[in-house]
Scaffold this active site. Structure first.
Site, mmCIF file in Angstrom:
data_model
loop_
_atom_site.group_PDB
_atom_site.id
_atom_site.type_symbol
_atom_site.label_atom_id
_atom_site.label_comp_id
_atom_site.label_asym_id
_atom_site.label_seq_id
_atom_site.Cartn_x
_atom_site.Cartn_y
_atom_site.Cartn_z
ATOM 1 N N LEU A 16 -2.918 1.316 3.908
ATOM 2 C CA LEU A 16 -3.552 0.721 2.717
ATOM 3 C C LEU A 16 -4.577 1.713 2.173
ATOM 4 C CD1 LEU A 16 -3.641 -1.969 1.054
ATOM 5 C CD2 LEU A 16 -5.556 -2.661 2.514
ATOM 6 N N ASN A 18 -4.823 5.500 -0.369
ATOM 7 C CA ASN A 18 -4.621 5.829 -1.790
ATOM 8 C C ASN A 18 -3.306 5.273 -2.313
ATOM 9 O OD1 ASN A 18 -6.948 7.495 -2.064
ATOM 10 N ND2 ASN A 18 -5.868 9.070 -0.880
ATOM 11 N N LYS A 208 7.577 20.454 1.626
ATOM 12 C CA LYS A 208 8.370 19.997 0.470
ATOM 13 C C LYS A 208 9.547 20.934 0.232
ATOM 14 C CE LYS A 208 4.307 17.796 -1.467
ATOM 15 N NZ LYS A 208 3.080 18.024 -2.242
HETATM 16 P P1 NAP Z 1 -4.725 7.628 3.177
HETATM 17 O O1 NAP Z 1 -5.459 7.307 1.932
HETATM 18 O O2 NAP Z 1 -5.372 8.470 4.207
HETATM 19 O O3 NAP Z 1 -4.308 6.230 3.853
HETATM 20 C C1 NAP Z 1 -3.688 6.161 5.100
HETATM 21 C C2 NAP Z 1 -3.581 4.689 5.500
HETATM 22 O O4 NAP Z 1 -2.833 4.610 6.705
HETATM 23 C C3 NAP Z 1 -4.924 4.018 5.746
HETATM 24 O O5 NAP Z 1 -4.920 2.736 5.185
HETATM 25 C C4 NAP Z 1 -5.020 3.945 7.267
HETATM 26 O O6 NAP Z 1 -5.673 2.790 7.752
HETATM 27 C C5 NAP Z 1 -3.561 3.847 7.668
HETATM 28 N N1 NAP Z 1 -3.345 4.432 8.975
HETATM 29 C C6 NAP Z 1 -3.462 5.738 9.329
HETATM 30 N N2 NAP Z 1 -3.210 5.889 10.649
HETATM 31 C C7 NAP Z 1 -2.939 4.640 11.127
HETATM 32 C C8 NAP Z 1 -2.617 4.128 12.397
HETATM 33 N N3 NAP Z 1 -2.553 4.921 13.481
HETATM 34 N N4 NAP Z 1 -2.383 2.796 12.516
HETATM 35 C C9 NAP Z 1 -2.494 1.990 11.447
HETATM 36 N N5 NAP Z 1 -2.778 2.425 10.197
HETATM 37 C C10 NAP Z 1 -3.013 3.726 10.047
HETATM 38 O O7 NAP Z 1 -3.314 8.306 2.855
HETATM 39 P P2 NAP Z 1 -2.548 8.369 1.442
HETATM 40 O O8 NAP Z 1 -3.178 9.408 0.594
HETATM 41 O O9 NAP Z 1 -2.391 6.982 0.903
HETATM 42 O O10 NAP Z 1 -1.130 8.961 1.908
HETATM 43 C C11 NAP Z 1 -0.196 8.136 2.584
HETATM 44 C C12 NAP Z 1 1.118 8.913 2.746
HETATM 45 O O11 NAP Z 1 1.633 9.235 1.453
HETATM 46 C C13 NAP Z 1 0.985 10.249 3.488
HETATM 47 O O12 NAP Z 1 2.156 10.485 4.244
HETATM 48 C C14 NAP Z 1 0.899 11.268 2.364
HETATM 49 O O13 NAP Z 1 1.353 12.544 2.749
HETATM 50 C C15 NAP Z 1 1.846 10.643 1.357
HETATM 51 N N6 NAP Z 1 1.590 11.053 -0.028
HETATM 52 C C16 NAP Z 1 0.347 10.905 -0.551
HETATM 53 C C17 NAP Z 1 0.113 11.294 -1.857
HETATM 54 C C18 NAP Z 1 -1.257 11.132 -2.481
HETATM 55 O O14 NAP Z 1 -1.425 11.530 -3.639
HETATM 56 N N7 NAP Z 1 -2.215 10.585 -1.786
HETATM 57 C C19 NAP Z 1 1.154 11.843 -2.625
HETATM 58 C C20 NAP Z 1 2.431 11.947 -2.068
HETATM 59 C C21 NAP Z 1 2.633 11.543 -0.754
HETATM 60 P P3 NAP Z 1 -7.253 2.543 7.511
HETATM 61 O O15 NAP Z 1 -7.378 2.327 6.016
HETATM 62 O O16 NAP Z 1 -7.581 1.328 8.281
HETATM 63 O O17 NAP Z 1 -7.947 3.794 7.973
#
Ligand code: NAP
Length: 442
Positions: A16, A18, A208
């Site tokens: 939950l 970004n 990528k």
């Molecule tokens: P983020 O903001 O760091 O969020 C990660 C989420 O995963 C958090 O809600 C975290 O929980 C949860 N999490 C992490 N480890 C966990 C665990 N061991 N058990 C349970 N929950 C866990 O990451 P994001 O930016 O949304 O990115 C998510 C994925 O999308 C990644 O694989 C990233 O490479 C990919 N992605 C991101 C973007 C981008 O622009 N951000 C673009 C393309 C792809 P808590 O909130 O409780 O800490």
């Protein structure tokens, strides 16, 4: 499966942050439209997080830190993995697939190392594995490569697939800033992570590139197969020289099908900063934007451009996959499976011909240019252009010269040998930079 008609499609979202928070928002806000497009309503069964609390903008009863339990629930049909990076995402996805759930993920780091294992698990369970958001955020590029171009032969995929580095390089180009201050700006604006290594050293772009090459060439390519250089050594002087040559500098991910004189094919996947002519379509992709240029035998050149990251843009790609996976549950059938039949070997970087830019400081005296040119000529590296400028010290005295050499196409092996020999020349005081030049074939 026709039995599924009329029933809800249960969805578990892992993460939950970004992206996850935007995915959950769209599932809730667009529920009626999504139901109409899928043919059944999506029902959010739970959200996996580390921190379960009632201040997270979603009903607390949806939150759980027990990922194993969530992905095993009988009422979950599709798991959307948005936790990153490799573990525990890999374990959760495998558990979901083994229990017959379809999976949607945005996790490029995982797909670049474990695509084969995950695809096999999806195959065994006859379910879907979608990952459009893993490359270039909102930009549709996985689906065009797997589906729209399924009947064509892809020759080359070249792109700017990392917004952080593109922002830094665009800043250096437009303001004359050095690398350190452009990185500091990117951090202040939220474009760079606290630890920017994955972006600036090219690991993210290499992941990528592995995914793109695998799909484009029907061959399993992993992150370890991708040659990688980051942007940390690019200087403001390189940008000044690039400008003088009618170029800018971009971090490129390049995936290429190479055919030798005997008709044998290999693939190349590589990431490095390169000079790109200002009239090349990738030269005008600035700031945090991404773009991917695909060249296919029959289709010719196609360009995909847009927001390569960010919560909402990435959620758009995730939702597209979720709708596909849900429709397949309702209507029957499966999405595209892994295609790796071609099994082409990956060519080492030493064999890849590109043009080069070499920037060096030399002693300012007669005969230097010919000594430098001789080292290129000995290794059959043909020179296309030479620029020489005098340098002055703080007191205004002449203190040597800078020579910039641009070559015609040469292999990395020949160029590396040449650079080593130049560095040993008494008249060469330093090799400042060696960069490739892409977008021209001379
Ligand atoms: P983020 O903001 O760091 O969020 C990660 C989420 O995963 C958090 O809600 C975290 O929980 C949860 N999490 C992490 N480890 C966990 C665990 N061991 N058990 C349970 N929950 C866990 O990451 P994001 O930016 O949304 O990115 C998510 C994925 O999308 C990644 O694989 C990233 O490479 C990919 N992605 C991101 C973007 C981008 O622009 N951000 C673009 C393309 C792809 P808590 O909130 O409780 O800490």
């Amino acid at each position: 499966m026709s039995d599924d008609k009329g029933r809800e499609i249960g969805v578990a979202v892992l993460g939950l942050g970004n992206v996850g928070s935007e995915v959950v928002r769209i599932i809730e806000q667009s529920a009626a439209d999504l139901t109409a497009r899928i043919g059944a309503p999506l029902a959010l069964r739970g959200i996996g997080v580390r921190r379960v609390a009632d201040d997270r903008g979603v009903p607390v009863e949806l939150l759980t830190d027990d990922i194993d339990e969530l992905v095993s629930r009988d009422d979950v049909d599709i798991v959307v993995e948005l936790m990153g990076p490799v573990e525990p995402a890999r374990k959760a996805i495998l558990a979901a697939l083994e229990r017959g759930k379809s999976v949607v993920t945005a996790n490029k780091a995982l797909m670049a190392v474990s695509a084969g294992e995950l695809a096999q698990a999806a195959e065994n369970a006859h379910v879907d594995l979608y990952f459009e958001a893993a490359v270039a955020g909102a930009i549709p590029v996985i689906r065009p490569l797997t589906q729209s171009l399924a009947g064509d032969t892809v020759l080359r995929v070249a792109g700017i697939v990392n917004g952080t580095t593109n922002y830094i390089l665009s800043e250096m180009d437009s303001t004359g800033a050095d690398y350190g201050s452009a990185l500091a700006d990117a951090s202040a604006l939220g474009y760079a992570e606290a630890d920017p290594t994955a972006d600036v050293e090219g690991y993210d772009a290499a992941a990528k590139a592995a995914i793109l090459a695998s799909i484009a060439f029907h061959t399993r390519v992993t992150a370890d197969d991708v040659y990688r250089e980051g942007i940390t050594k690019v200087t403001s002087a390189d940008f000044a020289s690039a400008r003088a040559l009618g170029c800018t500098i971009k971090l490129l991910a390049i995936c290429e099908r190479l055919t030798n004189d005997e008709g044998q094919q290999r693939v190349s996947a590589r990431v490095y900063p390169a000079l790109v002519p200002l009239d090349h379509p990738l030269a005008s992709v600035n700031g945090a934007f991404n773009a991917v240029v695909v060249e296919a035998e029959a289709a010719g050149r196609l360009m995909f451009y847009g927001q390569g990251a960010g919560g909402a843009p990435t959620a758009s790609a995730v939702l597209g996959d979720l709708v596909m996976a849900a429709r397949n549950r309702v209507q029957g059938g499966r999405g595209p499976r892994e295609s790796k039949y071609a099994k082409l070997p990956v060519a080492p970087i030493g064999f890849i011909p590109t043009r080069y830019y070499v920037n060096m400081n030399v002693t300012d005296r007669p005969g230097v240019l010919s000594a430098v040119a001789a080292e290129f000529s000995k290794r059959e590296v043909s020179i296309a252009e030479v620029r020489q400028e005098g340098m002055v010290d703080e007191g205004g005295q002449r203190c040597g010269a800078r020579i910039v050499v641009v070559t015609h196409q040469a292999t990395d092996a020949a160029l590396s040998e040449t650079v080593a020999a130049l560095a040993d020349l008494e008249v060469v005081s330093s090799i400042n930079s060696v960069l490739r030049m892409e977008g021209t074939t001379e």
